[in-house]
Design an enzyme around this catalytic site. Structure first.
Site, PDB file in Angstrom:
ATOM      1  N   GLY A 161      -6.096   4.016  -4.110  1.00  0.00           N
ATOM      2  CA  GLY A 161      -5.114   4.272  -3.076  1.00  0.00           C
ATOM      3  C   GLY A 161      -4.659   5.719  -3.013  1.00  0.00           C
ATOM      4  O   GLY A 161      -5.380   6.646  -3.372  1.00  0.00           O
ATOM      5  N   ASP A 167     -12.296  -3.650   1.420  1.00  0.00           N
ATOM      6  CA  ASP A 167     -11.424  -3.616   0.245  1.00  0.00           C
ATOM      7  C   ASP A 167     -11.263  -2.156  -0.184  1.00  0.00           C
ATOM      8  O   ASP A 167     -12.223  -1.521  -0.624  1.00  0.00           O
ATOM      9  CB  ASP A 167     -12.012  -4.440  -0.896  1.00  0.00           C
ATOM     10  CG  ASP A 167     -12.127  -5.913  -0.542  1.00  0.00           C
ATOM     11  OD1 ASP A 167     -11.186  -6.442   0.060  1.00  0.00           O
ATOM     12  OD2 ASP A 167     -13.175  -6.519  -0.847  1.00  0.00           O
ATOM     13  N   LEU A 168     -10.052  -1.627  -0.080  1.00  0.00           N
ATOM     14  CA  LEU A 168      -9.795  -0.210  -0.291  1.00  0.00           C
ATOM     15  C   LEU A 168     -10.243   0.253  -1.673  1.00  0.00           C
ATOM     16  O   LEU A 168      -9.820  -0.295  -2.690  1.00  0.00           O
ATOM     17  CB  LEU A 168      -8.305   0.084  -0.097  1.00  0.00           C
ATOM     18  CG  LEU A 168      -7.877   1.545  -0.251  1.00  0.00           C
ATOM     19  CD1 LEU A 168      -8.523   2.399   0.833  1.00  0.00           C
ATOM     20  CD2 LEU A 168      -6.363   1.653  -0.205  1.00  0.00           C
ATOM     21  N   ASP A 169     -11.125   1.277  -1.683  1.00  0.00           N
ATOM     22  CA  ASP A 169     -11.594   1.920  -2.925  1.00  0.00           C
ATOM     23  C   ASP A 169     -12.262   0.933  -3.874  1.00  0.00           C
ATOM     24  O   ASP A 169     -12.217   1.115  -5.098  1.00  0.00           O
ATOM     25  CB  ASP A 169     -10.429   2.632  -3.636  1.00  0.00           C
ATOM     26  CG  ASP A 169      -9.846   3.762  -2.813  1.00  0.00           C
ATOM     27  OD1 ASP A 169     -10.586   4.340  -2.000  1.00  0.00           O
ATOM     28  OD2 ASP A 169      -8.641   4.049  -2.965  1.00  0.00           O
ATOM     29  N   GLU A 170     -12.893  -0.102  -3.336  1.00  0.00           N
ATOM     30  CA  GLU A 170     -13.568  -1.086  -4.185  1.00  0.00           C
ATOM     31  C   GLU A 170     -15.033  -1.271  -3.822  1.00  0.00           C
ATOM     32  O   GLU A 170     -15.685  -2.186  -4.309  1.00  0.00           O
ATOM     33  CB  GLU A 170     -12.842  -2.430  -4.124  1.00  0.00           C
ATOM     34  CG  GLU A 170     -11.472  -2.407  -4.783  1.00  0.00           C
ATOM     35  CD  GLU A 170     -10.893  -3.811  -4.976  1.00  0.00           C
ATOM     36  OE1 GLU A 170     -11.640  -4.783  -4.822  1.00  0.00           O
ATOM     37  OE2 GLU A 170      -9.689  -3.909  -5.281  1.00  0.00           O
TER      38      GLU A 170
END
Length: 281
Positions: free
Chosen positions: A198, A223-226
């Site tokens: 994030g 999926d943020l930063d995944e």
């Protein structure tokens, strides 16, 4: 006249796949110049990348490969080595990764055809002009995000982009745009994921007193930063460093990590394996 190709494929692992693929190419007069394979025992999947030369033109070879792959439950892609990857770069107000990619591209170090730069700020229009790359300023607010993303995707489609690089583009893409760019968008995150996802990861790292800061290049997902990780690296820090020191020191790491990820992707060396990647360096 021979053509240079790159073939990548994945399928359920079983005996004889290497023999079948190499035999298929041999029967068509191909000369294999580079080959790599990986058997994932955890998933039961087989991955392969081959560089070869062949007299068949691309349509004929694709047609033959389609019939061959149908005999095996095989996902595959074929690319000409002499065709640089059409690319759109997205950036906000931090330009170190953009500047590095443009320099490497013009120096002949990246097999790219950079078609456009898209930004939610005007800061780098002169940099884009110095490389003769079209610059598109598309402001983004919470209220205008759907319209802005529609314009961004229109540019990506119009340029035929096979790759979209988020070179410190500091806006979270919508789930819809993530799905449209699945497997062809690379982001650079300024931390060693999965730590400090994030916003403001350097601030998070400084607050925790870490001794290593890092950068992670990964595919973009909803999926943020995944998304599946392509490349990572770290730099050592200590208690005397400020957040500003972390940020300055991290810029070099970010640029190098992103450049390696883009290079491998543009050379078709990265194959996705679920939420992981297989990389044939």
């Amino acid at each position: 006249m021979t053509h240079a190709y790159i073939l990548t494929l994945s399928c359920p692992d079983r005996p004889g796949i290497v023999h079948a693929v190499s035999g298929f190419l041999f029967e068509r007069g191909a000369n294999i110049e580079e080959a790599a394979q990986y058997n994932d025992h955890a998933t039961g999947l087989f991955f392969m990348r081959m560089q070869f030369r062949c007299e068949l033109d691309t349509p004929a070879l694709r047609e033959a490969l389609g019939g061959f792959a149908a005999q095996h439950p095989m996902a595959w892609s074929l690319h000409r080595q002499d065709e640089p990857m059409k690319t759109v770069i997205m950036v906000s107000k931090e330009g170190h990764c953009l500047n590095d990619l443009l320099f490497r591209w013009k120096s002949g170090l990246l097999a790219l055809d950079i078609r456009a730069i898209v930004s939610n700020h005007r800061d780098f229009y002169q940099l884009a002009a110095s490389y003769n790359v079209p610059f598109h300023h598309i402001p983004v607010t919470a209220a205008t995000k759907p319209q802005a993303e529609a314009k961004q995707f229109e540019i990506i489609q119009a340029e035929g982009a096979e790759l979209v690089v988020l070179a410190r583009y500091m806006q979270v893409l919508s789930d819809d745009l993530c799905r449209k760019l699945d497997g062809r968008a690379i982001n650079i995150h300024h931390s060693f994921l999965p730590s400090f996802k994030g916003a403001k990861p350097y601030y998070q790292a400084h607050d925790r007193g870490v001794k290593l800061i890092g950068a992670t290049a990964h595919y973009v997902t909803a999926d943020l930063d995944e998304g599946p990780i392509i490349e990572q690296d770290v730099a050592r820090v200590d208690h005397s460093k400020t957040v500003e020191d972390f940020t300055a020191q991290g810029r070099d790491t970010e640029s190098q990590v992103l450049a390696r990820a883009v290079k491998w992707h543009s050379e078709h060396r990265v194959l996705q394996n679920g939420h992981k990647t297989v990389i044939f360096k």
